[in-house]
Structures are given as structure tokens and as C-alpha cells.
Design a protein around this motif. Structure first.
Motif, PDB file in Angstrom:
ATOM      1  N   LEU A 133      -6.084  -0.984  -4.658  1.00  0.00           N
ATOM      2  CA  LEU A 133      -4.934   0.128  -4.486  1.00  0.00           C
ATOM      3  C   LEU A 133      -5.898   1.521  -5.422  1.00  0.00           C
ATOM      4  O   LEU A 133      -5.348   2.552  -4.659  1.00  0.00           O
ATOM      5  CB  LEU A 133      -3.799  -0.866  -4.655  1.00  0.00           C
ATOM      6  N   ARG A 134      -5.970   1.357  -6.564  1.00  0.00           N
ATOM      7  CA  ARG A 134      -6.591   2.360  -6.833  1.00  0.00           C
ATOM      8  C   ARG A 134      -7.365   3.120  -6.845  1.00  0.00           C
ATOM      9  O   ARG A 134      -7.568   4.357  -6.780  1.00  0.00           O
ATOM     10  CB  ARG A 134      -7.196   1.908  -9.073  1.00  0.00           C
ATOM     11  N   ARG A 135      -8.926   2.413  -6.059  1.00  0.00           N
ATOM     12  CA  ARG A 135      -9.864   2.744  -5.955  1.00  0.00           C
ATOM     13  C   ARG A 135      -8.918   3.329  -4.761  1.00  0.00           C
ATOM     14  O   ARG A 135     -10.139   4.713  -4.540  1.00  0.00           O
ATOM     15  CB  ARG A 135     -10.828   1.989  -5.454  1.00  0.00           C
ATOM     16  N   LEU A 136      -8.524   3.165  -3.638  1.00  0.00           N
ATOM     17  CA  LEU A 136      -8.237   3.185  -2.646  1.00  0.00           C
ATOM     18  C   LEU A 136      -7.554   4.943  -2.552  1.00  0.00           C
ATOM     19  O   LEU A 136      -7.283   5.924  -2.222  1.00  0.00           O
ATOM     20  CB  LEU A 136      -7.108   2.361  -1.848  1.00  0.00           C
ATOM     21  N   GLY A 137      -6.603   4.592  -3.497  1.00  0.00           N
ATOM     22  CA  GLY A 137      -5.633   6.222  -4.116  1.00  0.00           C
ATOM     23  C   GLY A 137      -6.551   7.598  -4.642  1.00  0.00           C
ATOM     24  O   GLY A 137      -6.637   8.469  -4.157  1.00  0.00           O
TER      25      GLY A 137
ATOM     26  N   ILE B  56       0.762  -0.753   0.425  1.00  0.00           N
ATOM     27  CA  ILE B  56      -0.177   0.665   0.115  1.00  0.00           C
ATOM     28  C   ILE B  56       1.026   1.013   0.212  1.00  0.00           C
ATOM     29  O   ILE B  56       0.402   2.141  -0.607  1.00  0.00           O
ATOM     30  CB  ILE B  56      -0.671   0.420   0.586  1.00  0.00           C
ATOM     31  N   GLU B  57       2.464   1.091   0.889  1.00  0.00           N
ATOM     32  CA  GLU B  57       2.698   2.017   1.015  1.00  0.00           C
ATOM     33  C   GLU B  57       3.266   2.756  -0.197  1.00  0.00           C
ATOM     34  O   GLU B  57       3.519   4.030  -0.718  1.00  0.00           O
ATOM     35  CB  GLU B  57       3.366   2.173   2.128  1.00  0.00           C
ATOM     36  N   ARG B  58       3.715   1.693  -1.057  1.00  0.00           N
ATOM     37  CA  ARG B  58       4.673   1.443  -2.433  1.00  0.00           C
ATOM     38  C   ARG B  58       4.067   2.657  -3.706  1.00  0.00           C
ATOM     39  O   ARG B  58       4.443   2.559  -4.084  1.00  0.00           O
ATOM     40  CB  ARG B  58       5.331   1.034  -2.511  1.00  0.00           C
ATOM     41  N   GLU B  59       2.462   1.810  -3.506  1.00  0.00           N
ATOM     42  CA  GLU B  59       1.862   2.484  -4.419  1.00  0.00           C
ATOM     43  C   GLU B  59       1.140   3.868  -3.981  1.00  0.00           C
ATOM     44  O   GLU B  59       1.562   4.443  -5.270  1.00  0.00           O
ATOM     45  CB  GLU B  59       0.299   0.910  -4.525  1.00  0.00           C
ATOM     46  N   LEU B  60       1.001   4.473  -2.933  1.00  0.00           N
ATOM     47  CA  LEU B  60       0.566   5.692  -3.123  1.00  0.00           C
ATOM     48  C   LEU B  60       1.635   6.276  -3.137  1.00  0.00           C
ATOM     49  O   LEU B  60       1.266   7.517  -3.794  1.00  0.00           O
ATOM     50  CB  LEU B  60      -0.243   5.961  -1.523  1.00  0.00           C
ATOM     51  N   SER B  61       2.814   5.509  -2.391  1.00  0.00           N
ATOM     52  CA  SER B  61       4.117   6.556  -2.751  1.00  0.00           C
ATOM     53  C   SER B  61       4.493   7.309  -4.278  1.00  0.00           C
ATOM     54  O   SER B  61       4.559   7.903  -4.703  1.00  0.00           O
ATOM     55  CB  SER B  61       5.151   6.005  -1.943  1.00  0.00           C
ATOM     56  N   ASN B  62       4.781   6.350  -4.876  1.00  0.00           N
ATOM     57  CA  ASN B  62       4.334   6.253  -6.853  1.00  0.00           C
ATOM     58  C   ASN B  62       3.334   7.357  -7.105  1.00  0.00           C
ATOM     59  O   ASN B  62       3.571   7.463  -8.592  1.00  0.00           O
ATOM     60  CB  ASN B  62       4.656   4.859  -7.397  1.00  0.00           C
ATOM     61  N   ARG B  63       2.488   7.116  -6.545  1.00  0.00           N
ATOM     62  CA  ARG B  63       1.187   8.032  -6.515  1.00  0.00           C
ATOM     63  C   ARG B  63       1.383   9.394  -6.175  1.00  0.00           C
ATOM     64  O   ARG B  63       1.247  10.324  -7.168  1.00  0.00           O
ATOM     65  CB  ARG B  63      -0.272   7.506  -6.743  1.00  0.00           C
ATOM     66  N   PHE B  64       1.579   9.772  -4.335  1.00  0.00           N
ATOM     67  CA  PHE B  64       1.762  11.098  -4.737  1.00  0.00           C
ATOM     68  C   PHE B  64       2.939  11.637  -4.496  1.00  0.00           C
ATOM     69  O   PHE B  64       3.510  12.474  -3.856  1.00  0.00           O
ATOM     70  CB  PHE B  64       0.584  10.954  -3.545  1.00  0.00           C
ATOM     71  N   GLY B  65       3.414  10.661  -3.860  1.00  0.00           N
ATOM     72  CA  GLY B  65       5.167  11.613  -3.711  1.00  0.00           C
ATOM     73  C   GLY B  65       5.287  10.775  -2.396  1.00  0.00           C
ATOM     74  O   GLY B  65       4.242  10.397  -1.358  1.00  0.00           O
ATOM     75  N   SER B  66       7.240   9.512  -2.435  1.00  0.00           N
ATOM     76  CA  SER B  66       7.498   9.166  -0.493  1.00  0.00           C
ATOM     77  C   SER B  66       7.220  10.352  -0.048  1.00  0.00           C
ATOM     78  O   SER B  66       6.888   9.415   1.058  1.00  0.00           O
ATOM     79  CB  SER B  66       8.514   9.013  -1.372  1.00  0.00           C
TER      80      SER B  66
END
Length: 255
Positions: free
Chosen positions: A141-145, A20-30
């Protein structure tokens, strides 16, 4: 400071918390996503770092697996009842700071029951949750983001992922429906039936060959002496089922 804090329990879905953290970091920034083992540098005082990060986050994701509520302290007490349990402390700190607290149920984890939670955490059971199934991880994960981008304007502004097209949304809903169909357990013994959707006809408990098609179904006589025939479908008509069974005994010299 991070906008998203990933809360999880050691021994219960650490790998999913990392995903989850890596996916959201890739999308919004680490720098906008906090996970303790990634975000706290060596030599820093982790209690202060954890509490500071929680207090400045806009969203706290509570990653909950099947063993989340069963964790025990070293002396055998429920960890959720321990005031020093960090999973508990982070959640209470998020409630206190006014952050959005979102349970993320992983795999077969069920919705939280207020009766198994300490009084201080009962409100966690009332929070709208999201589910992450590893068979549909990309879509979940996309829906969560997407949800987090809707909740926090700063995340929407930093979002690197373009919105899903109408076609992608339809495909995702179809995929989710197929995943639900895979969990169907049909308990009928014998007979022929069908399930809605694209599964078509099923035959359960058949003791002989069965054929399906667009024509009529016939049963030919058996020469085994048991009076049972073999079903087959022929032609291209819309006729019904016909069955012919010869129950006459064989002649002794009939080969």
C-alpha cells in the motif's frame, strides 16, 4: 472532486477495495479518493455521481481479484461483455477521459490475458500493474501511494506521509524477498542441499537422525544388524565426511 477513483467488482475483493481507499484517504485526504459506497450520499443519483467522479479523476485503480473476470450477469453472460456492467463502464470512461488506469492485482490474481477481455477492454491488459499481497499489505500500500504521488502533483502536495528512509527501503526489500522465499516448493526426495539466502542447509527424506555443524561428519556403526549407521558432527575442524559401517553378522550370543 477526487483525484483517485477505486474501481472494483461486487463479489470480488470488496474488502480490499475498502482497505485501499482508507489507506489512500488517510494519506491524501478523504475527499481526494472516491469509492462508491463511501462517496455517494443517500438519495443521490448514483449513475450520474459515478460517471462525474470518473471523468474528474486523474487515476482509476482497477482492483482485480481471482474472480474478477469470471463474474456473470443475471442471464448468465460474462459481465465484462455487458455494456451496462458498471465495472466495465467506469474503466471505459476513465480511458476516454485520459486518466491513468492502474490494475491492482490482489493475492493470487494473475496478469490479465487479452484473450479473455472484450475488444473494448483489451488495452487494460497492457497497463503496468501493481500487486497487493495481504502478507505484505503495509509495504504494498505504501508503494502504491508513492506511485500515485509521483503521477499526480496534487497528490504529492497533499501527501501526509514522509518519504521512506533508506533503512526502511532496505527493510522493505528484504521483507519482500523473504515472502518470495516462503513460496519456494522443493521437490527433491532424499539428500542434503541448500538454498541461497539465509535459509541454510536442508535435509529432505532422511530416515534417521541428522546433525549439522562446523566439524567433520561421521557415521557410527549400527548394532541393529541392518548395516546402517547414525550420522553425527563433532569438533571444530573443516574436515569432510567419514562413514564407517560394519557389515559383519552378529554372533548368536551377542547381546
Amino acid at each position: 472532486m477526487p483525484e483517485i477513483f477505486v474501481n472494483y467488482r461486487t463479489g470480488d475483493e470488496e474488502a480490499t477495495a475498502t482497505l485501499i481507499e482508507r489507506e489512500l484517504s488517510n494519506r491524501f485526504g478523504s475527499d481526494r479518493v472516491f469509492r462508491a459506497s463511501k462517496s455517494i450520499r443517500p438519495g443521490q443519483p448514483f449513475p450520474q455521481e459515478l460517471l462525474t467522479a470518473v471523468r474528474h479523476s486523474r487515476v482509476l485503480l482497477v482492483v482485480i481479484g481471482s474472480r474478477w473476470a469470471e463474474a456473470l450477469t443475471r442471464d448468465g453472460r460474462p459481465a465484462l461483455q455487458d455494456p451496462e456492467d458498471w465495472t466495465r463502464r467506469e474503466i471505459l470512461e476513465a480511458f476516454e477521459s485520459g486518466a491513468h488506469v492502474v490494475p491492482v492485482l490482489v493475492g493470487r490474481a494473475t496478469r490479465l490475458d487479452r484473450t479473455i477481455l472484450p475488444r473494448e477492454l483489451e488495452r487494460l491488459a497492457d497497463r503496468q500493474y501493481r500487486r497487493l499481497d495481504h502478507r505484505n499489505a503495509e509495504g504494498d500500500l505504501r508503494r502504491l501511494g508513492d506511485d500515485l504521488a509521483d503521477l499526480v502533483p496534487q497528490l504529492a502536495a497533499a501527501d501526509k506521509t514522509p518519504p521512506a528512509t533508506a533503512t526502511e527501503q532496505v527493510q522493505e526489500r528484504a521483507h519482500s524477498a523473504r515472502m518470495q522465499v516462503r513460496d519456494v516448493r522443493h521437490r527433491q526426495r532424499g539428500g542434503i542441499g541448500n538454498l541461497n539466502g539465509d535459509l541454510g542447509t536442508f535435509v529432505n527424506g532422511a530416515s534417521g537422525p541428522v546433525h549439522t555443524g562446523s566439524g567433520a561428519q561421521h557415521t557410527a556403526p549400527s548394532f541393529s544388524g541392518d548395516g546402517m549407521g547414525v550420522n553425527y558432527v563433532a569438533g571444530d575442524n573443516s574436515g569432510g565426511m567419514r562413514q564407517y559401517i560394519d557389515r559383519a553378522e552378529r554372533r548368536k550370543d551377542d547381546e
